[in-house]
Every structure is written in structure tokens, then in C-alpha cells.
Design a protein around this motif. Sequence first.
Motif, PDB file in Angstrom:
ATOM      1  N   PRO A  10      31.535  48.948  43.237  1.00 52.08           N
ATOM      2  CA  PRO A  10      30.380  47.708  42.700  1.00 52.08           C
ATOM      3  C   PRO A  10      29.800  46.953  43.679  1.00 52.08           C
ATOM      4  CG  PRO A  10      32.609  47.984  41.591  1.00 52.08           C
ATOM      5  CD  PRO A  10      32.648  48.610  42.809  1.00 52.08           C
ATOM      6  N   GLU A  11      28.602  46.402  43.413  1.00 50.45           N
ATOM      7  CA  GLU A  11      28.020  45.562  44.102  1.00 50.45           C
ATOM      8  C   GLU A  11      28.551  43.960  44.168  1.00 50.45           C
ATOM      9  OE1 GLU A  11      24.006  45.283  43.001  1.00 50.45           O
ATOM     10  OE2 GLU A  11      23.425  47.561  43.361  1.00 50.45           O
ATOM     11  N   GLU A  12      28.809  43.683  45.239  1.00 47.77           N
ATOM     12  CA  GLU A  12      29.500  42.315  45.432  1.00 47.77           C
ATOM     13  C   GLU A  12      30.805  42.041  44.731  1.00 47.77           C
ATOM     14  OE1 GLU A  12      26.606  39.625  43.330  1.00 47.77           O
ATOM     15  OE2 GLU A  12      24.761  40.298  44.564  1.00 47.77           O
ATOM     16  N   TRP A  13      31.434  43.162  44.592  1.00 46.72           N
ATOM     17  CA  TRP A  13      32.767  43.216  43.894  1.00 46.72           C
ATOM     18  C   TRP A  13      33.693  43.927  44.923  1.00 46.72           C
ATOM     19  CZ3 TRP A  13      33.954  39.982  39.998  1.00 46.72           C
ATOM     20  CH2 TRP A  13      32.754  39.430  39.181  1.00 46.72           C
ATOM     21  N   SER A  14      34.804  43.482  45.143  1.00 43.08           N
ATOM     22  CA  SER A  14      35.952  44.163  45.878  1.00 43.08           C
ATOM     23  C   SER A  14      36.867  45.131  44.569  1.00 43.08           C
ATOM     24  CB  SER A  14      36.784  43.327  46.774  1.00 43.08           C
ATOM     25  OG  SER A  14      37.917  43.903  47.026  1.00 43.08           O
ATOM     26  N   THR A  15      37.189  46.096  45.264  1.00 45.00           N
ATOM     27  CA  THR A  15      38.039  46.946  44.447  1.00 45.00           C
ATOM     28  C   THR A  15      39.536  47.277  45.022  1.00 45.00           C
ATOM     29  OG1 THR A  15      37.557  49.186  45.530  1.00 45.00           O
ATOM     30  CG2 THR A  15      36.116  48.352  43.397  1.00 45.00           C
ATOM     31  N   GLU A  16      39.637  46.229  46.159  1.00 52.47           N
ATOM     32  CA  GLU A  16      41.029  46.318  46.518  1.00 52.47           C
ATOM     33  C   GLU A  16      41.885  45.367  45.857  1.00 52.47           C
ATOM     34  OE1 GLU A  16      42.041  47.560  49.423  1.00 52.47           O
ATOM     35  OE2 GLU A  16      40.113  48.640  49.600  1.00 52.47           O
ATOM     36  N   PRO A  17      43.068  46.093  45.569  1.00 53.98           N
ATOM     37  CA  PRO A  17      44.120  45.380  44.759  1.00 53.98           C
ATOM     38  C   PRO A  17      44.307  44.176  44.926  1.00 53.98           C
ATOM     39  CG  PRO A  17      44.672  47.596  44.680  1.00 53.98           C
ATOM     40  CD  PRO A  17      43.409  47.337  45.804  1.00 53.98           C
ATOM     41  N   TRP A  18      44.966  43.853  46.370  1.00 51.61           N
ATOM     42  CA  TRP A  18      45.149  42.285  46.870  1.00 51.61           C
ATOM     43  C   TRP A  18      44.231  41.373  46.610  1.00 51.61           C
ATOM     44  CZ3 TRP A  18      50.148  41.585  46.500  1.00 51.61           C
ATOM     45  CH2 TRP A  18      50.878  42.597  46.804  1.00 51.61           C
ATOM     46  N   THR A  19      43.087  41.892  47.208  1.00 51.11           N
ATOM     47  CA  THR A  19      42.114  40.745  47.065  1.00 51.11           C
ATOM     48  C   THR A  19      41.723  40.491  45.618  1.00 51.11           C
ATOM     49  OG1 THR A  19      40.710  41.907  48.946  1.00 51.11           O
ATOM     50  CG2 THR A  19      39.192  40.520  47.432  1.00 51.11           C
ATOM     51  N   LEU A  20      41.795  41.296  44.494  1.00 49.32           N
ATOM     52  CA  LEU A  20      41.492  41.081  43.014  1.00 49.32           C
ATOM     53  C   LEU A  20      42.744  40.073  42.888  1.00 49.32           C
ATOM     54  CD1 LEU A  20      40.764  44.436  42.001  1.00 49.32           C
ATOM     55  CD2 LEU A  20      39.221  42.471  42.098  1.00 49.32           C
ATOM     56  N   VAL A  21      43.841  40.284  43.350  1.00 48.91           N
ATOM     57  CA  VAL A  21      45.105  39.352  42.807  1.00 48.91           C
ATOM     58  C   VAL A  21      44.664  38.003  43.447  1.00 48.91           C
ATOM     59  CG1 VAL A  21      47.372  38.999  43.170  1.00 48.91           C
ATOM     60  CG2 VAL A  21      46.838  41.265  42.422  1.00 48.91           C
ATOM     61  N   LEU A  22      44.113  37.942  44.806  1.00 46.25           N
ATOM     62  CA  LEU A  22      43.961  36.582  45.276  1.00 46.25           C
ATOM     63  C   LEU A  22      42.791  35.983  44.675  1.00 46.25           C
ATOM     64  CD1 LEU A  22      44.373  34.614  47.864  1.00 46.25           C
ATOM     65  CD2 LEU A  22      42.693  35.893  48.782  1.00 46.25           C
ATOM     66  N   GLU A  23      41.707  36.655  43.989  1.00 49.24           N
ATOM     67  CA  GLU A  23      40.751  36.224  43.211  1.00 49.24           C
ATOM     68  C   GLU A  23      41.114  35.504  41.850  1.00 49.24           C
ATOM     69  OE1 GLU A  23      37.886  39.442  42.916  1.00 49.24           O
ATOM     70  OE2 GLU A  23      37.239  39.018  44.777  1.00 49.24           O
ATOM     71  N   VAL A  24      42.065  36.288  41.595  1.00 55.97           N
ATOM     72  CA  VAL A  24      42.799  35.629  40.157  1.00 55.97           C
ATOM     73  C   VAL A  24      43.729  34.358  40.478  1.00 55.97           C
ATOM     74  CG1 VAL A  24      44.811  36.037  38.350  1.00 55.97           C
ATOM     75  CG2 VAL A  24      43.105  37.862  38.890  1.00 55.97           C
ATOM     76  N   LEU A  25      44.237  34.348  41.420  1.00 56.58           N
ATOM     77  CA  LEU A  25      45.124  33.044  41.715  1.00 56.58           C
ATOM     78  C   LEU A  25      44.299  31.758  42.126  1.00 56.58           C
ATOM     79  CD1 LEU A  25      48.014  34.918  44.009  1.00 56.58           C
ATOM     80  CD2 LEU A  25      48.053  34.019  41.543  1.00 56.58           C
ATOM     81  N   VAL A  26      43.266  32.444  43.024  1.00 59.61           N
ATOM     82  CA  VAL A  26      42.308  31.334  43.274  1.00 59.61           C
ATOM     83  C   VAL A  26      41.355  30.724  42.321  1.00 59.61           C
ATOM     84  CG1 VAL A  26      40.032  30.613  44.686  1.00 59.61           C
ATOM     85  CG2 VAL A  26      41.958  32.231  45.666  1.00 59.61           C
ATOM     86  N   GLY A  27      41.120  31.526  41.209  1.00 59.75           N
ATOM     87  CA  GLY A  27      40.669  31.016  39.903  1.00 59.75           C
ATOM     88  C   GLY A  27      41.429  30.369  39.281  1.00 59.75           C
ATOM     89  N   ILE A  28      42.538  30.528  38.873  1.00 58.97           N
ATOM     90  CA  ILE A  28      43.594  29.780  38.234  1.00 58.97           C
ATOM     91  C   ILE A  28      43.848  28.378  39.118  1.00 58.97           C
ATOM     92  CG2 ILE A  28      46.228  29.193  37.376  1.00 58.97           C
ATOM     93  CD1 ILE A  28      46.012  32.314  37.072  1.00 58.97           C
TER      94      ILE A  28
ATOM     95  N   TYR B  10      31.259  43.915  32.263  1.00 59.37           N
ATOM     96  CA  TYR B  10      31.957  44.684  32.830  1.00 59.37           C
ATOM     97  C   TYR B  10      31.198  46.083  32.831  1.00 59.37           C
ATOM     98  CZ  TYR B  10      35.573  41.197  32.471  1.00 59.37           C
ATOM     99  OH  TYR B  10      36.443  40.245  32.410  1.00 59.37           O
ATOM    100  N   ALA B  11      30.323  46.276  31.732  1.00 62.00           N
ATOM    101  CA  ALA B  11      29.754  47.645  31.600  1.00 62.00           C
ATOM    102  C   ALA B  11      28.591  47.783  32.610  1.00 62.00           C
ATOM    103  CB  ALA B  11      29.329  47.959  30.485  1.00 62.00           C
ATOM    104  N   VAL B  12      27.786  46.483  32.928  1.00 62.00           N
ATOM    105  CA  VAL B  12      26.637  46.711  33.660  1.00 62.00           C
ATOM    106  C   VAL B  12      27.209  46.468  35.196  1.00 62.00           C
ATOM    107  CG1 VAL B  12      25.009  44.984  34.658  1.00 62.00           C
ATOM    108  CG2 VAL B  12      25.228  45.067  32.258  1.00 62.00           C
ATOM    109  N   ILE B  13      28.397  46.158  35.479  1.00 63.22           N
ATOM    110  CA  ILE B  13      29.159  46.271  36.944  1.00 63.22           C
ATOM    111  C   ILE B  13      29.388  47.730  37.071  1.00 63.22           C
ATOM    112  CG2 ILE B  13      31.289  46.044  38.323  1.00 63.22           C
ATOM    113  CD1 ILE B  13      31.749  43.124  36.729  1.00 63.22           C
ATOM    114  N   VAL B  14      29.918  48.578  36.010  1.00 67.54           N
ATOM    115  CA  VAL B  14      30.109  49.904  36.151  1.00 67.54           C
ATOM    116  C   VAL B  14      28.899  50.736  36.585  1.00 67.54           C
ATOM    117  CG1 VAL B  14      30.934  52.022  34.835  1.00 67.54           C
ATOM    118  CG2 VAL B  14      32.397  49.824  34.642  1.00 67.54           C
ATOM    119  N   LEU B  15      27.720  50.332  35.684  1.00 64.94           N
ATOM    120  CA  LEU B  15      26.678  50.794  35.836  1.00 64.94           C
ATOM    121  C   LEU B  15      25.745  50.802  37.180  1.00 64.94           C
ATOM    122  CD1 LEU B  15      24.337  52.257  33.955  1.00 64.94           C
ATOM    123  CD2 LEU B  15      23.361  50.063  33.824  1.00 64.94           C
TER     124      LEU B  15
END
Length: 427
Positions: A197-215, A366-371
Motif C-alpha cells: 500500500p502507498e504510504e502505509w507499512s505492512t510490518e506488524p511491529w510498525t503497525l503495533v507502534l502506530e496503534v500505541l502512538v495513536g492511543i 480501507y478498500a481504496v488502500i487495497v485498490l
Amino acid sequence: MAAERHRLLPHASGGRRRGRRAGVTALVLTFAIALLLAVLTSSLASRSALSTTLVFLVVGMVAGPLGLGVVDVSSKAAEKAAEIALFAILFTDGQHAPLRVLRRNWGPPTRALLVAMPLTFAIVAALGHWVAGLPWPAALVLGAVLAPTDPVFASALVGREDVPQRVRHMLNIESGLNDGLALPAVLVFVGLAGGTPEEWSTEPWTLVLEVLVGIALGVVIPIAVVSVLRLPGVGAVPSLLPLGPLALALLLYGVCELTHANSFLAAFVAGSTVATIRPTASDSFRRTGELVSEMAKGAALIAFASLLDRELLVDAGIAGLVLAAAVLLVSRPLPVMAVMVGSRLTMKEQLAVAWFGPKGFASVAYAVIVLFSGMQDAGEVFVLVGVTVLFSVVAHSSTDVAVASWLSRDEDKAVERGDMSAEPLGT
């Protein structure tokens, strides 16, 4: 010849500018017409199957590729409109869930998030594979995109005082959290399916970090702003007080964009934090927030309608229509009814919560991200999501008044008997 080219260039540039201007003007006029119609029909909508959501959607479809073709919004613009609308609504809804409400009503929403949502994901993925014929990697992506409920249409019940409080808290807390929690799952499955995906990471640890930073941002930024307000000589006059949370929301959105934090979780947590530490500001903003959310929702619906061209509906085919119906009638209601067994919700309340699992702006974004991910079968996933969201918009926005009236009759009877229907949900 060179001089001739120089004479022609300004005209060509001017033509492009006029074209862009005409497109923006058409979009603004379409939004203005839809907004005016929504206001004029709001009284009727409050007591019938008509809804402001349907008004915006129909006007968008008439102005878009399915009708006159005067509005044509790009998929990326539709994604951004959906994100902003969802952010605004989550921030507003979060202010209905201060910490004291979260503590008292954590049971059923937790069941829905940890059990019902994964079951919904599995059922949608199975439908995608066996009904729509998607290969398993794409079917899993479809399940992740359509698993979360959407607060945009659930808010039709959340905002009604005549609906039992425990139903409102259940829907508000669940829908406020599951969109942000679904995003990492979508990105992980897109990565497993070969997409980037453009501008999005698919690395699990990066995604977990993004969730924690958002909270964390959803807690830290409101606390910092409120701390500044407590300094000597700093304060807001009552007339401008509602703009404080609005400015905070804009600041939070910008910081989330810069840091790639999970903005959906940040929005809901920030709204809850404001309501917890500064109830007066939250109360003053609530009406303003509802109006801003309504306008953002309308703009996003028009953008979504511009994606609904004739090819989208044709490409879905019978299998796509069957899948969309099954997603609304099976994939959400069955898991929710199963996990609500033993809760304090009545059967009517369980049915209402199970039915209001709408698919909306989060699924569109999310569908546009997939597209744009380059994933194989991305186009098929996008088509199936588009048809399902269209079904959901029509089905849920046209039944909210009836469901609310159905529930409010029991609420009135409970009040007459002196029952404590507003008691916390417990476990």
C-alpha cells in the motif's frame, strides 16, 4: 513557431484551470443542494424511513457517474474524505464515552471486539471465497475490510435519548474502537497477499507502534491543551469555548498524519479524554461537533457516490449482491447474538445491536488502500466492498428510526415500572 507555442500555452493552462474550477464548482453546488435538502427534510427524516444519509447519497448518485456525471471525485479523494469524516465522528462520539462510562460498560463491547469481530472477519472471508470466488488471500483482505462496524450510521441510535442507555454505550464504544483496530489487520493481510500500500507499512511491529502512538496522542494532546488552559491569564470566553475541542481535533489529526499514528483510535480516545478531564468543554462542543460531523459525513457520501459507476454494479454480479446481503444479515448478527448470551441486554436490545453493524466510511477508506496496493484481485475486493457499503447505507439509515421506536417503547415501560434500564452493562 516558438512564439506561437508561447501564445498557446496560456490558453491551454487557462483551459485546465477552468476545467478544475468547473469541477470544484459542481462539487460545491452538489454539496449545497444536498445539505439544503437534508435540512428541509430533516423533520420528516426524524419520524420516517427517510434519512439525511439517503439524501446525500441520492444527490451524489444523481450528480455522479450513475446520473448526470457532473461530479467525478478520484478514488484517493474519496478515501481522504472518508478518513476525515470518520475522524470527526469518532472524536465526537468519544465525548459520549468518558472514563466513568468506559469503566461501567466495558463488558459487552469487549466481547464484541475480541470475539464477535474476529468471527465476523472469518464469516466474511468464507463468503468471499465460497460465494464470490475470491482466492483465500483476497478473501482474507475482504474479511478484514468489512469486519468493523461503522459509527457513522450507528450514531443514528447512539445520539437518540429515547434508546436505552446500555444499547447506546454498547454501540458507541464498540464502533469507536473497532475501526482503528481493523486497520492494522487490513494492512497485514494486504502484505501477505503481495500488496504494498502507498504510504502505509505492512510490518506488524510498525503497525503495533502506530496503534500505541495513536492511543498515546489521544491522551497526551488533550491533557497538554487543558493544562495550558489552567495557566494564569489563559482562558476562553463562553462564545468561543466550543472551538477549543475543534482546534484540538484539527491539531490531533495533523500530528497523526505527520507521525503516521493510528488516527481513528487517536480520535476516539481524545474525545473520551476531553469528556473525562474537561466535561464543560466537551458539553459545549457536542452540538458543534455533531454539526461538523454531519457536514463531513455528507461530503464523504457524495465522494463515495462518485465511485458508484455502472461498471461497479455490473461487475459485482449476482454473487456480489448475494455476498453483500449475507454480510449484513449473517456475518454480524450471528456472532453478536452468540457473544451476548448471558449479558444484561434484553432480546430486543441484542437484536438491535446485532443489526446495527453497518459498513461505511472505514470500509471505503480501507478498500481504496487495497485498490492502490498492487495486490492481485484488488479490483474485485473494491467492487464487493462498494456494493456492500451501498447496501448498508440504504438498509441501516432507513431503519434507524423504526429500531429506535421499537426500543423506546420498552424503555418507557421500564421507566414506568421503575426498572433500572440505565444500569451499567457489566459483563
